[in-house]
Design a protein around this motif. Structure first.
Motif, PDB file in Angstrom:
ATOM      1  N   LEU A 108     -53.949  -2.502  68.564  1.00  8.90           N
ATOM      2  CA  LEU A 108     -54.645  -3.066  67.521  1.00  8.90           C
ATOM      3  C   LEU A 108     -52.921  -4.162  66.956  1.00  8.90           C
ATOM      4  O   LEU A 108     -52.889  -5.039  66.261  1.00  8.90           O
ATOM      5  CB  LEU A 108     -55.962  -3.173  66.848  1.00  8.90           C
ATOM      6  N   GLN A 109     -52.829  -3.089  66.365  1.00  7.95           N
ATOM      7  CA  GLN A 109     -51.292  -2.934  65.514  1.00  7.95           C
ATOM      8  C   GLN A 109     -50.293  -3.975  66.562  1.00  7.95           C
ATOM      9  O   GLN A 109     -49.360  -4.449  66.092  1.00  7.95           O
ATOM     10  CB  GLN A 109     -50.333  -1.366  64.734  1.00  7.95           C
ATOM     11  N   LYS A 110     -50.463  -3.541  67.782  1.00  8.94           N
ATOM     12  CA  LYS A 110     -48.813  -4.149  68.663  1.00  8.94           C
ATOM     13  C   LYS A 110     -49.496  -5.057  69.168  1.00  8.94           C
ATOM     14  O   LYS A 110     -49.195  -6.117  68.652  1.00  8.94           O
ATOM     15  CB  LYS A 110     -49.048  -3.374  70.123  1.00  8.94           C
ATOM     16  N   SER A 111     -51.130  -5.632  69.057  1.00  7.47           N
ATOM     17  CA  SER A 111     -51.340  -7.358  70.105  1.00  7.47           C
ATOM     18  C   SER A 111     -51.692  -8.262  68.296  1.00  7.47           C
ATOM     19  O   SER A 111     -51.463  -8.803  69.042  1.00  7.47           O
ATOM     20  CB  SER A 111     -52.489  -6.654  70.185  1.00  7.47           C
ATOM     21  N   VAL A 112     -52.079  -7.753  67.025  1.00  6.94           N
ATOM     22  CA  VAL A 112     -52.858  -8.392  66.084  1.00  6.94           C
ATOM     23  C   VAL A 112     -51.802  -8.413  65.130  1.00  6.94           C
ATOM     24  O   VAL A 112     -50.975  -9.164  63.988  1.00  6.94           O
ATOM     25  CB  VAL A 112     -53.619  -8.057  66.222  1.00  6.94           C
ATOM     26  N   GLY A 113     -51.210  -6.671  64.707  1.00  5.34           N
ATOM     27  CA  GLY A 113     -50.554  -5.841  62.973  1.00  5.34           C
ATOM     28  C   GLY A 113     -48.998  -7.258  62.954  1.00  5.34           C
ATOM     29  O   GLY A 113     -48.660  -7.447  61.972  1.00  5.34           O
ATOM     30  N   MET A 114     -48.629  -7.251  64.648  1.00  3.84           N
ATOM     31  CA  MET A 114     -47.493  -8.623  64.500  1.00  3.84           C
ATOM     32  C   MET A 114     -47.134 -10.026  64.749  1.00  3.84           C
ATOM     33  O   MET A 114     -45.599  -9.824  64.399  1.00  3.84           O
ATOM     34  CB  MET A 114     -45.989  -7.212  64.971  1.00  3.84           C
ATOM     35  N   ILE A 115     -48.183 -10.890  63.938  1.00  2.92           N
ATOM     36  CA  ILE A 115     -48.234 -11.621  64.494  1.00  2.92           C
ATOM     37  C   ILE A 115     -47.573 -12.504  63.436  1.00  2.92           C
ATOM     38  O   ILE A 115     -47.218 -13.433  64.067  1.00  2.92           O
ATOM     39  CB  ILE A 115     -49.860 -12.214  64.178  1.00  2.92           C
ATOM     40  N   SER A 116     -47.728 -11.989  61.982  1.00  2.00           N
ATOM     41  CA  SER A 116     -46.955 -12.888  61.174  1.00  2.00           C
ATOM     42  C   SER A 116     -45.635 -13.217  61.637  1.00  2.00           C
ATOM     43  O   SER A 116     -45.040 -13.551  61.144  1.00  2.00           O
ATOM     44  CB  SER A 116     -47.655 -12.183  59.803  1.00  2.00           C
ATOM     45  N   LEU A 117     -44.778 -11.145  62.110  1.00  3.87           N
ATOM     46  CA  LEU A 117     -43.568 -11.164  62.073  1.00  3.87           C
ATOM     47  C   LEU A 117     -43.153 -12.305  63.013  1.00  3.87           C
ATOM     48  O   LEU A 117     -41.674 -13.494  62.987  1.00  3.87           O
ATOM     49  CB  LEU A 117     -43.221 -10.413  62.279  1.00  3.87           C
ATOM     50  N   PHE A 118     -43.652 -13.185  64.192  1.00  3.78           N
ATOM     51  CA  PHE A 118     -43.725 -13.631  65.498  1.00  3.78           C
ATOM     52  C   PHE A 118     -43.739 -14.898  65.350  1.00  3.78           C
ATOM     53  O   PHE A 118     -42.985 -16.007  65.650  1.00  3.78           O
ATOM     54  CB  PHE A 118     -44.361 -13.263  66.048  1.00  3.78           C
ATOM     55  N   LEU A 119     -44.669 -15.598  63.958  1.00  2.00           N
ATOM     56  CA  LEU A 119     -44.363 -16.740  63.870  1.00  2.00           C
ATOM     57  C   LEU A 119     -43.630 -17.032  62.576  1.00  2.00           C
ATOM     58  O   LEU A 119     -42.503 -18.176  62.879  1.00  2.00           O
ATOM     59  CB  LEU A 119     -45.765 -17.070  62.571  1.00  2.00           C
ATOM     60  N   ASP A 120     -42.658 -16.186  62.519  1.00  2.92           N
ATOM     61  CA  ASP A 120     -41.849 -16.617  61.389  1.00  2.92           C
ATOM     62  C   ASP A 120     -40.687 -16.802  62.498  1.00  2.92           C
ATOM     63  O   ASP A 120     -40.132 -17.380  62.400  1.00  2.92           O
ATOM     64  CB  ASP A 120     -41.228 -15.274  60.595  1.00  2.92           C
ATOM     65  N   ILE A 121     -40.646 -16.091  63.770  1.00  4.60           N
ATOM     66  CA  ILE A 121     -39.610 -16.406  64.163  1.00  4.60           C
ATOM     67  C   ILE A 121     -39.976 -17.673  65.258  1.00  4.60           C
ATOM     68  O   ILE A 121     -38.458 -18.436  64.829  1.00  4.60           O
ATOM     69  CB  ILE A 121     -39.376 -15.235  65.623  1.00  4.60           C
ATOM     70  N   HIS A 122     -40.749 -17.680  65.493  1.00  2.39           N
ATOM     71  CA  HIS A 122     -41.375 -19.153  65.725  1.00  2.39           C
ATOM     72  C   HIS A 122     -40.710 -20.598  64.157  1.00  2.39           C
ATOM     73  O   HIS A 122     -40.677 -21.594  65.447  1.00  2.39           O
ATOM     74  CB  HIS A 122     -42.286 -19.059  66.722  1.00  2.39           C
ATOM     75  N   LYS A 123     -40.592 -19.774  63.668  1.00  7.23           N
ATOM     76  CA  LYS A 123     -40.915 -21.217  63.173  1.00  7.23           C
ATOM     77  C   LYS A 123     -39.762 -20.984  62.761  1.00  7.23           C
ATOM     78  O   LYS A 123     -39.077 -22.329  62.997  1.00  7.23           O
ATOM     79  CB  LYS A 123     -40.931 -20.281  61.394  1.00  7.23           C
ATOM     80  N   ALA A 124     -38.254 -20.580  62.543  1.00  5.03           N
ATOM     81  CA  ALA A 124     -36.604 -20.877  62.969  1.00  5.03           C
ATOM     82  C   ALA A 124     -37.123 -21.733  63.889  1.00  5.03           C
ATOM     83  O   ALA A 124     -35.745 -21.975  63.748  1.00  5.03           O
ATOM     84  CB  ALA A 124     -36.234 -18.867  62.668  1.00  5.03           C
ATOM     85  N   VAL A 125     -37.737 -21.089  64.984  1.00 10.62           N
ATOM     86  CA  VAL A 125     -37.163 -22.208  66.445  1.00 10.62           C
ATOM     87  C   VAL A 125     -37.432 -23.507  65.901  1.00 10.62           C
ATOM     88  O   VAL A 125     -36.637 -24.170  66.582  1.00 10.62           O
ATOM     89  CB  VAL A 125     -37.765 -21.653  68.022  1.00 10.62           C
ATOM     90  N   ALA A 126     -38.520 -23.563  66.241  1.00 15.80           N
ATOM     91  CA  ALA A 126     -38.963 -25.149  65.716  1.00 15.80           C
ATOM     92  C   ALA A 126     -38.418 -26.008  64.714  1.00 15.80           C
ATOM     93  O   ALA A 126     -38.322 -26.931  64.347  1.00 15.80           O
ATOM     94  CB  ALA A 126     -40.760 -24.832  64.700  1.00 15.80           C
ATOM     95  N   ASN A 127     -37.799 -25.093  62.999  1.00 14.65           N
ATOM     96  CA  ASN A 127     -36.989 -25.475  62.753  1.00 14.65           C
ATOM     97  C   ASN A 127     -35.585 -26.078  63.221  1.00 14.65           C
ATOM     98  O   ASN A 127     -34.965 -27.352  62.596  1.00 14.65           O
ATOM     99  CB  ASN A 127     -36.010 -24.375  61.415  1.00 14.65           C
ATOM    100  N   PHE A 128     -34.725 -25.311  64.377  1.00 15.62           N
ATOM    101  CA  PHE A 128     -33.933 -25.587  64.933  1.00 15.62           C
ATOM    102  C   PHE A 128     -33.882 -27.163  65.975  1.00 15.62           C
ATOM    103  O   PHE A 128     -33.496 -27.499  65.749  1.00 15.62           O
ATOM    104  CB  PHE A 128     -33.920 -24.229  66.322  1.00 15.62           C
ATOM    105  N   VAL A 129     -34.975 -27.245  66.993  1.00 15.33           N
ATOM    106  CA  VAL A 129     -35.170 -28.535  67.343  1.00 15.33           C
ATOM    107  C   VAL A 129     -35.691 -29.071  66.236  1.00 15.33           C
ATOM    108  O   VAL A 129     -34.921 -30.627  66.964  1.00 15.33           O
ATOM    109  CB  VAL A 129     -36.508 -28.276  68.234  1.00 15.33           C
ATOM    110  N   SER A 130     -35.913 -29.264  65.431  1.00 17.08           N
ATOM    111  CA  SER A 130     -36.753 -30.125  64.483  1.00 17.08           C
ATOM    112  C   SER A 130     -34.802 -30.762  63.501  1.00 17.08           C
ATOM    113  O   SER A 130     -34.782 -31.889  63.187  1.00 17.08           O
ATOM    114  CB  SER A 130     -37.428 -30.009  62.945  1.00 17.08           C
ATOM    115  N   ALA A 131     -33.949 -29.956  63.424  1.00 18.01           N
ATOM    116  CA  ALA A 131     -32.251 -30.231  63.020  1.00 18.01           C
ATOM    117  C   ALA A 131     -31.550 -31.098  64.110  1.00 18.01           C
ATOM    118  O   ALA A 131     -30.909 -31.951  64.032  1.00 18.01           O
ATOM    119  CB  ALA A 131     -32.197 -28.317  62.484  1.00 18.01           C
TER     120      ALA A 131
END
Length: 528
Positions: A108-131
């Motif tokens: 559960l930790q590996k599949s669910v617990g790190m979701i917020s961290l991965f979303l932060d990484i995707h947010k950074a990539v989304a900001n990259f394409v927005s820029a």
């Protein structure tokens, strides 16, 4: 004579001036960091050598993607949070979870617990394409460059947004689609016999393994939907309007270059625009640097062992490294260990610690006996290519599943981080694989199967990239499924219609019988 010379010169000039099918194209690259960029670059180098112009987009503080003079590099003034410190912390947390948690908690930790961290990484990539899209000068430059296609990594959803905005054909490299394995989004994938990455299942599943398979599939698809809803759909709405569904854009690539093949992957349904290039980075071994060659030759008839836990695992906990070093010290083989950090207290004279090593060349050396690996795709496929048995210590992501494919085919053993330093497990696993010839024989058989192809994987990848450039896409290879809503794809509407029609027939038949019966009863009463 002068006429002959004139004709020869004219023919020569015509051969030079007439355009050929190998005319250089113009490729825009939207890559990801880390090992994904390393693999992307393996494709870019031969494309560049074949005369294609390569333009790479990178954030200002890119960890791996340098301002390489071989390519046109465009640096976007956006910070990238995916750096070595973040990934090192991620690996450390994964190791702690693996060692200290119960199996269900770890899952559960590996599949669910790190979701917020991965979303932060995707947010950074989304900001990259927005820029990029907000920079009118940069967009004008990209449009004026007249690119022939965009080569992107689908593990982030930003490359497809840029491809759509610039109206470019799209080629994907890598099989990850945000959080999930891409086959589940583009091809029929029955969960009854196709294991979801992270479950540790094979194609032969018990009832409860199939339950686990479906649960993790729901989790990964929910994570994908969350990333799409919170990040990528908002960008899609902003730049294209509300009429576009990001999920449709995401799977509408012209070609998917999948870094697996069916010697390694389990057989499964696929699609016409999926091209399998597993092992495309593998090649025959080159001579080793002299200091490594001298060390390897000093092993004599015992040969040597290679150990690497990849780019991200720089240092394991001290008790694990000491157990590994002590086990190596008891072996007659020499050991080359890619390692950073404090020198283990139990390190033997037979073990050489290195910061970097030519892994492919070492795996292809005649004296190699065993590869101790974390199960990354590159290392596993290089071991398979050279026929070297593996003892695996997976950390996270798809590593356990990669190693499991070798184990199921008799090519290696798997140890968990929770048990690697207990009861001499590491030494026992090493000695078993070294002493049992079946492990090497099985890996050699897989190597022969892997190499027996009409076209080498890298050549296959280059052909299809150039195919897309020549034909301005590959629409004829795309299935209609990506445009269909889920209820049409699964024929839910048809099933409901047929069930309704059947119900209507049954109800009508019932009322007819009832009317006939009632009429007959009334007629009988009337006669009486």
């Amino acid at each position: 004579m002068y006429n002959k010379m004139f004709c020869c010169c004219t023919a020569f000039l015509l051969l030079i001036l007439i355009p050929t099918g190998c005319e250089g194209g113009n490729i825009l690259v939207f890559p990801s960091e880390g090992s994904h960029w390393v693999n992307m670059n393996i494709l870019l180098k031969p494309l560049h050598s074949r005369g294609h112009n390569i333009t790479v987009l990178r954030p200002i503080n890119s960890w791996y993607i340098k301002d390489d003079s071989s390519y046109n590099t465009i640096t976007v003034p956006v910070e990238n949070i995916l750096d070595q410190k973040l990934l090192t912390r991620l690996v450390s947390e994964a190791i702690q979870v693996e060692r200290g948690a119960l199996p269900l908690t770890s899952f559960l930790q590996k599949s669910v617990g790190m979701i917020s961290l991965f979303l932060d990484i995707h947010k950074a990539v989304a900001n990259f394409v927005s820029a990029i899209l907000d920079d009118s000068d940069l967009i004008r430059q990209l449009k004026d460059s007249k690119f022939d296609l965009l080569l992107a990594d689908p593990c982030s959803g930003s490359g497809v947004i840029l491809a759509k905005y610039l109206n470019l054909p799209l080629v994907y490299n890598v099989r990850w689609l945000i959080f999930a394995e891409a086959h589940f989004s583009i091809a029929p994938s029955p969960l009854s016999y196709i294991p979801v990455t992270g479950t540790g299942n094979t194609v032969e599943m018990t009832f409860f393994q199939r339950v686990k398979n479906i649960v993790l599939h729901i989790i990964t698809q929910t994570q994908n939907s969350l990333a799409v809803k919170l990040l990528y759909q908002k960008i899609t709405d902003k730049y294209f309007g509300p009429g576009y569904d990001f999920n449709e854009l995401m799977i509408n690539a012209d070609i998917w270059l999948m870094r697996v093949d069916f010697v390694f992957e389990y057989p499964r349904p696929t699609m016409p625009n999926v091209v399998y290039i597993g092992g495309f980075q593998c090649k025959p071994a080159k001579p080793l640097p002299q200091h490594l060659e001298d060390f390897v030759q000093s092993s004599g008839e015992h040969g040597f062992i290679l150990m690497s836990l990849g780019t991200f695992v720089t240092e394991l906990p001290a008790d694990i490294t000491n157990e590994i070093a002590a086990a190596f010290a008891k072996l007659p083989q020499k050991v080359i260990w890619k390692y950073k950090g404090s020198k283990p207290a139990t390190l033997g004279n037979n073990t050489l610690l290195v910061d970097w090593m030519p892994q492919n060349d070492l795996l292809g050396h005649p004296k190699i006996k065993l590869f101790v690996a974390h199960g990354g795709t590159n290392g596993v496929q290089e071991a398979l290519y050279h026929g070297v048995p593996v003892v695996g210590i997976p950390v996270f992501f798809d590593q356990h599943d990669n190693l499991l494919r070798l184990k199921e085919r008799g090519g290696g053993k798997i140890l968990s981080l929770a048990t690697v330093d207990k009861h001499n497990n590491f030494l026992k696993a090493i000695e078993e694989v070294l002493s049992d010839p079946s492990y090497r024989a099985n890996m050699q058989r897989l190597s022969r199967l892997h190499r027996d192809k009409p076209v080498m994987p890298l050549d296959n990848a280059l052909f299809w990239i150039e195919f897309v450039m020549r034909h301005k896409g590959a629409a004829h290879l795309k299935a209609e499924s990506y445009r269909m809503p889920w209820y049409s794809y699964h024929s839910v509407d048809v099933v409901l219609f047929l069930a309704g029609a059947m119900l209507l027939v049954l109800v009508t038949t019932f009322y007819l019988i009832r009317c006939i019966y009632t009429g007959m009863c009334k007629y009988k009463v009337k006669r009486e």
